[in-house]
Design an enzyme around this catalytic site. Structure first.
Site, PDB file in Angstrom:
ATOM      1  N   PHE A 151       0.864  -1.186   0.000  1.00  0.00           N
ATOM      2  CA  PHE A 151       0.000   0.000   0.000  1.00  0.00           C
ATOM      3  C   PHE A 151       0.896   1.229   0.000  1.00  0.00           C
ATOM      4  CE2 PHE A 151      -2.469   3.531   1.531  1.00  0.00           C
ATOM      5  CZ  PHE A 151      -3.604   3.422   0.747  1.00  0.00           C
ATOM      6  N   ASP A 177       9.467   2.813   1.560  1.00  0.00           N
ATOM      7  CA  ASP A 177       8.321   3.636   1.948  1.00  0.00           C
ATOM      8  C   ASP A 177       8.138   3.469   3.458  1.00  0.00           C
ATOM      9  OD1 ASP A 177       5.872   4.683   2.575  1.00  0.00           O
ATOM     10  OD2 ASP A 177       4.819   3.864   0.836  1.00  0.00           O
ATOM     11  N   LYS A 205       3.061  11.135   7.056  1.00  0.00           N
ATOM     12  CA  LYS A 205       2.305  10.989   8.317  1.00  0.00           C
ATOM     13  C   LYS A 205       2.924  11.712   9.514  1.00  0.00           C
ATOM     14  CE  LYS A 205       0.051   6.592   7.101  1.00  0.00           C
ATOM     15  NZ  LYS A 205      -1.289   7.011   6.723  1.00  0.00           N
TER      16      LYS A 205
END
Ligand SMILES: Cc1ncc(COP(=O)(O)O)c(C=O)c1O
Length: 368
Positions: free
Chosen positions: A112, A197, A226
């Site tokens: 994801f 990532d 984030k």
């Protein structure tokens, strides 16, 4: 006169800092828009057509903390992954010598990385792709956690391997020990960029500043998001060496709000708090405590409890949603992922007492 001289020197210092630690994807006018306190109400967002006072300090502090030579400041996670894909492809074509338009990127089943067309295009989840094609070519899926599959998938046109060190949205899937280490070796042997990532796993979540530190490696390209602004606002970044990020020229990539003064000021504060308040060590210590206590909960529906740092997955044999709804009634917000997994990712500021409070409620709901 003296004041003017000092101002000009400071302006030049800021421009030099930004040039040293930031990617040259813009060619701003040589003016610095100051976000000093009394101006903060006016200058929160300024475009990269100009310099701002916060960005150079932010880039330097990011460099000091992470060791990466340069960074490209962006906003959302998906935007940073897109930028990393562009950077890897351009590096592949211009530096590695892959024929134009032929660069390939290897990605993993269960990944994801966000929601843009290119990114959902290489998702292995049918529901993320459904109705959104056609998708860009050049991405090859391999199983996650299998270093030999990576070795076998590399071709002379492979420019990068894009991977999460732990698959977050996939259900906090932790690969076998040594996987990242082996992947880094394989990438190095084949002149392939290892692009990690760490949008979800980075910045203390797993009990290290970055998850890759558990395997003593350093990726070629690191993607952050984030927690980069402490959850206060969207801030993301792509970090790498000067050699890699040097392929990006003014006009190659852009983002009006990426690196805006407010975002940079908030990210600087978030990074300071992460270090000064020893959040990373706390995540390691409290995470181990939390995991141990969740593992002690008895329920026939629980298939596995796994985690690293303050990041815990409760995998169930049945559906997770009813449990998440019951937890919400108890004051715990934990979202299900992939139908049967409860994902627990508390803020790194959580205390031992709050963990005890949460475990009490988790026990009540799961043992009911
Ligand atoms: C590993 C990873 N990459 C990328 C993204 C996308 O980030 P954003 O939602 O900020 O675009 C996420 C979001 O959950 C993520 O977990």
């Amino acid at each position: 006169m003296q004041q003017l001289y000092e101002k000009l020197t400071y302006t030049q210092e800021l421009i030099d800092l930004e040039n040293e630690f930031g990617v040259h994807n813009y060619h701003p006018l040589e003016v610095v828009l100051l976000a000093l306190q009394e101006q903060a109400a006016k200058i929160t967002l300024s475009s990269r057509a100009f310099h701002n006072e916060q960005l150079p300090h932010y880039l330097k502090e990011l460099h000091d903390l992470t060791g990466f030579e340069m960074a490209m400041p962006l906003n959302s996670g998906t935007e940073a992954v897109e930028a990393a894909i562009k950077i890897a492809r351009k590096w592949g074509h211009k530096i590695k010598g892959i024929p134009e338009g032929k660069a390939e990127i290897i990605v993993c089943d269960g990944n994801f990385h966000g929601r843009t067309i290119a990114i959902v295009g290489f998702s292995s989840s049918a529901e993320y792709r459904d109705g959104f094609g056609p998708f860009p070519a050049g991405f090859n899926l391999i199983p996650f956690g299998d270093a030999e599959a990576l070795r076998n998938a590399i071709t002379p046109n492979t420019c990068a391997f894009l991977v999460e060190p732990i698959q977050g949205e996939g259900g906090i899937i932790i690969p076998p020990d040594g996987y990242l280490h082996a992947a880094a070796e394989i990438c190095k042997q084949n002149n392939v960029l290892l692009v990690l990532d760490e949008i979800q796993s980075g910045l203390g979540r797993t009990g290290k500043l970055f998850c890759y530190e558990h395997e003593n490696i350093t990726p070629d390209v690191l993607i952050l998001g984030k927690a980069l602004a402490g959850g206060f606002m969207p801030v993301s970044a792509v970090l790498a060496s000067r050699e890699i990020l040097g392929v990006i020229q003014p006009g190659d990539h852009g983002s009006t709000f990426g690196g805006n003064p407010l975002a940079c000021a908030v990210a600087r504060a978030a990074l300071r708090v992460l270090v000064e308040e020893k959040m990373i060590d706390r995540a390691a210590e409290l995470g181990a405590y939390f995991l141990e206590r969740v593992r002690a909960i008895r329920n026939r529906d629980i298939k596995e409890v796994r985690g690293k740092g303050l990041w815990i997955a409760i995998e169930l044999n049945g559906m997770a949603r009813p449990y998440c709804e019951a937890l919400k009634e108890q004051g715990i917000l934990a979202k299900e992922t992939h139908d049967h997994i409860i994902r627990i990712a508390p803020p790194l500021t959580i205390t031992r007492d709050e963990i005890d409070w949460a475990v009490q409620r988790l026990t009540k709901v799961l043992e009911a």
